[in-house]
Design an enzyme around this catalytic site. Sequence first.
Site, mmCIF file in Angstrom:
data_model
loop_
_atom_site.group_PDB
_atom_site.id
_atom_site.type_symbol
_atom_site.label_atom_id
_atom_site.label_comp_id
_atom_site.label_asym_id
_atom_site.label_seq_id
_atom_site.Cartn_x
_atom_site.Cartn_y
_atom_site.Cartn_z
ATOM 1 N N CYS A 298 0.858 -1.176 0.000
ATOM 2 C CA CYS A 298 0.000 0.000 0.000
ATOM 3 C C CYS A 298 0.898 1.230 0.000
ATOM 4 C CB CYS A 298 -1.034 0.002 1.127
ATOM 5 S SG CYS A 298 -0.425 0.201 2.777
ATOM 6 N N CYS B 31 -5.382 0.757 -2.709
ATOM 7 C CA CYS B 31 -4.939 2.148 -2.607
ATOM 8 C C CYS B 31 -4.407 2.663 -3.937
ATOM 9 C CB CYS B 31 -3.891 2.270 -1.516
ATOM 10 S SG CYS B 31 -2.695 0.946 -1.558
ATOM 11 N N CYS C 54 2.180 -2.085 -9.161
ATOM 12 C CA CYS C 54 3.397 -2.848 -8.962
ATOM 13 C C CYS C 54 3.919 -3.278 -10.316
ATOM 14 C CB CYS C 54 3.095 -4.128 -8.182
ATOM 15 S SG CYS C 54 2.559 -3.823 -6.520
#
Length: 136
Positions: free
Chosen positions: A14, A88, A92
């Site tokens: 996050c 959130c 990635c």
Amino acid sequence: MSTPAPGPSVLFVCVHNAGRSQMAAAFLTHLAGDKVEVRSAGSAPADTVNPAVVEAMKEVGIDISAETPKVLTVEAVQASDVVITMGCGDTCPVFPGKRYLDWQLDDPAGQGVASVRPIRDEIERRIRSLLIELDG
């Protein structure tokens, strides 16, 4: 004699690595022991873990007061079998062969312990389900 293969590895991500991902990592570590390698990180880590999150976890017998937010690295993603973002909007690096999940969870930032408890309990529920899947 061969060494048994290590268990799966899970990375929780996050933005600030100060709330949801810390709770998720702590629950997985607490429930799985050394059967699962657990990491957590954030794209813009905070200086400290959210005090309300530390307090809420202490209520269930898990002390994360010594944890510190860590920066997300490509290496951490590459080394993980399962990458779980915490709702959130963090992105990635994507690598083939990894499993990516996004858990839509309320943000505990700026909330008191009373508001963190339901988030904590939902994370624990999801971690217990994840463990069943990983054992599968």
